[in-house]
Design a protein around this motif. Structure first.
Motif, PDB file in Angstrom:
ATOM      1  N   TYR A   1     -28.998  52.971  76.271  1.00  0.00           N
ATOM      2  CA  TYR A   1     -28.469  51.622  76.523  1.00  0.00           C
ATOM      3  C   TYR A   1     -28.631  51.171  77.968  1.00  0.00           C
ATOM      4  O   TYR A   1     -28.565  49.987  78.263  1.00  0.00           O
TER       5      TYR A   1
ATOM      6  N   SER B   1     -32.005  47.015  67.756  1.00  0.00           N
ATOM      7  CA  SER B   1     -33.159  46.746  68.617  1.00  0.00           C
ATOM      8  C   SER B   1     -34.397  46.606  67.724  1.00  0.00           C
ATOM      9  O   SER B   1     -34.522  47.313  66.730  1.00  0.00           O
TER      10      SER B   1
ATOM     11  N   GLY C   1     -39.852  49.050  63.232  1.00  0.00           N
ATOM     12  CA  GLY C   1     -38.776  49.786  62.559  1.00  0.00           C
ATOM     13  C   GLY C   1     -37.546  49.670  63.442  1.00  0.00           C
ATOM     14  O   GLY C   1     -37.503  50.222  64.529  1.00  0.00           O
TER      15      GLY C   1
ATOM     16  N   GLN D   1     -24.799  45.843  73.861  1.00  0.00           N
ATOM     17  CA  GLN D   1     -24.881  47.145  73.184  1.00  0.00           C
ATOM     18  C   GLN D   1     -25.944  47.164  72.083  1.00  0.00           C
ATOM     19  O   GLN D   1     -25.665  47.457  70.914  1.00  0.00           O
ATOM     20  N   ILE D   2     -27.158  46.802  72.498  1.00  0.00           N
ATOM     21  CA  ILE D   2     -28.336  46.916  71.631  1.00  0.00           C
ATOM     22  C   ILE D   2     -29.275  47.870  72.381  1.00  0.00           C
ATOM     23  O   ILE D   2     -29.506  47.677  73.576  1.00  0.00           O
ATOM     24  N   PRO D   3     -29.800  48.909  71.734  1.00  0.00           N
ATOM     25  CA  PRO D   3     -30.670  49.832  72.473  1.00  0.00           C
ATOM     26  C   PRO D   3     -31.819  49.096  73.191  1.00  0.00           C
ATOM     27  O   PRO D   3     -32.347  48.115  72.669  1.00  0.00           O
ATOM     28  N   ILE D   4     -32.180  49.577  74.365  1.00  0.00           N
ATOM     29  CA  ILE D   4     -33.222  48.954  75.178  1.00  0.00           C
ATOM     30  C   ILE D   4     -34.502  48.796  74.353  1.00  0.00           C
ATOM     31  O   ILE D   4     -35.152  47.766  74.378  1.00  0.00           O
ATOM     32  N   CYS D   5     -34.838  49.859  73.611  1.00  0.00           N
ATOM     33  CA  CYS D   5     -36.031  49.836  72.746  1.00  0.00           C
ATOM     34  C   CYS D   5     -35.615  50.378  71.386  1.00  0.00           C
ATOM     35  O   CYS D   5     -34.754  51.256  71.303  1.00  0.00           O
ATOM     36  N   GLN D   6     -36.218  49.824  70.323  1.00  0.00           N
ATOM     37  CA  GLN D   6     -35.878  50.314  68.975  1.00  0.00           C
ATOM     38  C   GLN D   6     -36.336  51.757  68.774  1.00  0.00           C
ATOM     39  O   GLN D   6     -35.773  52.473  67.960  1.00  0.00           O
TER      40      GLN D   6
ATOM     41  N   GLY E   1     -37.030  45.334  72.766  1.00  0.00           N
ATOM     42  CA  GLY E   1     -36.424  45.282  71.432  1.00  0.00           C
ATOM     43  C   GLY E   1     -35.069  44.598  71.382  1.00  0.00           C
ATOM     44  O   GLY E   1     -34.716  43.977  70.376  1.00  0.00           O
ATOM     45  N   ALA E   2     -34.292  44.721  72.461  1.00  0.00           N
ATOM     46  CA  ALA E   2     -32.975  44.066  72.484  1.00  0.00           C
ATOM     47  C   ALA E   2     -33.176  42.553  72.554  1.00  0.00           C
ATOM     48  O   ALA E   2     -32.571  41.791  71.801  1.00  0.00           O
TER      49      ALA E   2
ATOM     50  N   PHE F   1     -25.570  54.170  67.033  1.00  0.00           N
ATOM     51  CA  PHE F   1     -26.443  53.226  66.317  1.00  0.00           C
ATOM     52  C   PHE F   1     -27.887  53.325  66.830  1.00  0.00           C
ATOM     53  O   PHE F   1     -28.535  52.326  67.100  1.00  0.00           O
ATOM     54  N   LEU F   2     -28.347  54.557  66.959  1.00  0.00           N
ATOM     55  CA  LEU F   2     -29.711  54.789  67.441  1.00  0.00           C
ATOM     56  C   LEU F   2     -30.620  55.074  66.244  1.00  0.00           C
ATOM     57  O   LEU F   2     -30.163  55.547  65.204  1.00  0.00           O
TER      58      LEU F   2
ATOM     59  N   SER G   1     -33.622  49.726  65.085  1.00  0.00           N
ATOM     60  CA  SER G   1     -32.470  50.637  65.173  1.00  0.00           C
ATOM     61  C   SER G   1     -31.360  50.015  64.314  1.00  0.00           C
ATOM     62  O   SER G   1     -31.405  48.819  64.026  1.00  0.00           O
ATOM     63  N   PRO G   2     -30.372  50.815  63.883  1.00  0.00           N
ATOM     64  CA  PRO G   2     -29.349  50.282  62.966  1.00  0.00           C
ATOM     65  C   PRO G   2     -28.483  49.201  63.614  1.00  0.00           C
ATOM     66  O   PRO G   2     -28.249  49.237  64.820  1.00  0.00           O
TER      67      PRO G   2
ATOM     68  N   ALA H   1     -29.383  44.617  76.555  1.00  0.00           N
ATOM     69  CA  ALA H   1     -29.103  45.965  76.049  1.00  0.00           C
ATOM     70  C   ALA H   1     -27.741  46.446  76.545  1.00  0.00           C
ATOM     71  O   ALA H   1     -26.918  46.937  75.768  1.00  0.00           O
TER      72      ALA H   1
ATOM     73  N   ARG I   1     -24.995  47.308  64.404  1.00  0.00           N
ATOM     74  CA  ARG I   1     -23.554  47.543  64.457  1.00  0.00           C
ATOM     75  C   ARG I   1     -22.867  46.525  63.560  1.00  0.00           C
ATOM     76  O   ARG I   1     -23.493  45.530  63.173  1.00  0.00           O
TER      77      ARG I   1
END
Lengths: 182, 280
Positions: B22, A77, A65, B62-67, A130-131, B105-106, A67-68, B58, A70
């Motif tokens: 992040y 992620s 699932g 700017q992508i979260p480290i983990c979803q 995830g990134a 965006f989390l 993350s949204p 990340a 951008r």
């Protein structure tokens, strides 16, 4: 470590049978996301003999699932979630044609038996990356269960998505045999 | 009497939710990078290499480290000489979470009822723990807690006669059970003493400690060191595929307990051990 291989999704039965626990595999092609809530819905629909949102035949489900995204991003992620929560639903999905799963962690004995019976494969991706994994996802769209938010079913196009074969079609289980990797 | 407006609390919580998701605190990221250098299994090293690369992506993209950006656990220490104005503190905390998860965006990972299971779509409510302390400040710690590892956490109501050996056995049993599911290398938070609920809270608090700061109590410090060594001897390794690095750290918090009891809680956290503290 096992061999490095490149495969295409949807999978072919022959190709799946050539994969061995411990192989390091790059997947390219179309895969589908589904986690807890989507599994419950598909399972209940199949039990009632109803249609589900996509054909499982030869396909791969990614337990994820995101993350949204951008603006300008394809997805946020996008790493794997723990597979064992899907165990209750998995044998029916495998019996309906599902050929591959991507997640992380242990599977139940009944899932392992169903993997052998259906000559399927269980891959794992690195949890908490995830990134990094999101960079291999080139297209993403929600195709069903939008009301579930992140748990909606996404159709993904992935390129060289890195996974490890944890349980192969003969039931060899990498988690039980760490000798394979040493 | 110092006055703090809820608006300040909202904006701080918002920023903390985003920042924590992040970029890992340096004590955690340093241990992941050290693990990469020290791991000897091929697959383990490969996975740790991915985790190092993941941290860079990340932060830079700017992508979260983990979803799994977590359920938001918030510890609030409120100085008894502080007056909060501008509405309800609890609403302010949840508004901060709401804004942080939207603007950052989390992922929204909270369902409104554990049985009906409808997503609240804004990651609220958080799980909030208040503590009244001396002073005229508010200290806020935000812990976005992933559930892959939360699900593998356990509580044991041991007998006093079980002693240190019993505690070790409980911790090792929990780590083995977690195996690959909790995304090793893990951080292990242990609560010992208090009551049933108190030891769980202690275990969660232990996860918020700096990995480089051992316990102030010599016997607990020794137990932290011994447990880390024994956990790593289990050989679960990165990703659960074998290796010598299974845990990045073990932190233990204790509290007085009843003459009849020895409660032990083991709260597992994955390598994405996120926590951030600010003092207002």
């Amino acid at each position: 470590m096992g061999l490095e291989k490149h495969i295409v999704a949807p999978l072919s039965k022959e190709e799946v049978q050539n994969l061995k626990a411990g192989d390091y595999v790059y997947i390219t092609g179309v895969i589908y996301t589904a986690r807890d809530a989507a599994h419950k819905r598909m399972y209940e629909a199949l039990q009632k003999g109803e249609e589900i949102p996509f054909s499982l035949k030869n396909n791969v489900i990614y337990y994820m699932g995101p993350s949204p995204a951008r603006e300008g991003q394809i997805i946020g992620s996008a790493g794997p979630t723990t597979s064992s929560r899907m165990d209750k639903y998995t044998p029916l999905l495998l019996d309906t044609g599902l050929l591959g799963m991507i997640g992380k962690g242990y599977r139940s004995q009944s899932v392992i038996e169903s993997i052998i019976k259906n000559k399927a494969v269980y891959f794992v991706a690195t949890g908490g990356a995830g990134a990094l994994l999101s960079k291999c996802i080139k297209k993403s769209k929600v195709i069903a269960y939008e009301d579930l938010g992140t748990e909606a079913i996404h159709e993904l196009y992935v390129e060289n998505f890195p996974v490890i074969v944890a349980i192969d079609s003969n039931g060899n289980n990498l988690y039980e045999n760490t000798d394979i990797i040493s | 009497m110092r006055v703090i407006n809820t608006g300040e609390i909202v904006s701080n919580i918002k920023e903390m939710c985003i920042e924590a998701n992040y970029k890992l605190a340096s004590d955690v990221s340093t241990r992941i990078m050290d693990a990469y250098k020290n791991e000897t299994s091929d697959l383990g090293k490969l996975i740790l290499g991915q985790l190092c690369e993941n941290m860079n992506i990340a932060e830079n993209e700017q992508i979260p480290i983990c979803q799994d950006t977590g359920m938001t656990i918030v510890f609030v220490k409120i100085g008894q000489d502080v007056h909060i104005e501008g509405g309800s503190l609890e609403e302010a905390i949840n508004e901060g979470i709401r804004q942080g998860y939207k603007e950052g965006f989390l992922r929204k990972s909270v369902v409104s009822d554990p049985i009906i299971r409808k997503n609240t779509m804004d990651n609220t409510p958080g799980v909030i723990h208040y503590e009244i302390v001396a002073g005229d400040f508010i200290e806020i710690t935000v812990v976005p807690k992933g559930f892959g590892s939360e699900n593998m956490s356990r509580i044991y109501m041991l007998k006093p006669s079980d002693g240190v050996e019993g505690i070790k056995e409980a911790v090792l049993k929990t780590v083995k059970l977690a195996g690959p599911n909790a995304c090793p290398p893990i951080v292990v938070g242990v609560g010992i003493g208090g009551s049933f609920e108190k030891c769980a809270l202690l275990a969660k608090k232990a996860l918020t400690r700096n990995l480089d700061e051992p316990s102030n109590f010599p016997h607990i410090r020794k137990l932290e060191e011994e447990l880390l060594e024994e956990i790593n001897k289990l050989g679960i390794g990165p990703g659960g595929f074998g290796g010598k690095i299974t845990a990045l750290g073990v932190k233990i918090e204790t509290y007085p307990t009843h003459i009849a009891g020895l409660p032990v809680a083991v709260n597992i956290c994955c390598h994405v051990n996120r926590h951030i503290t600010r003092i207002l």
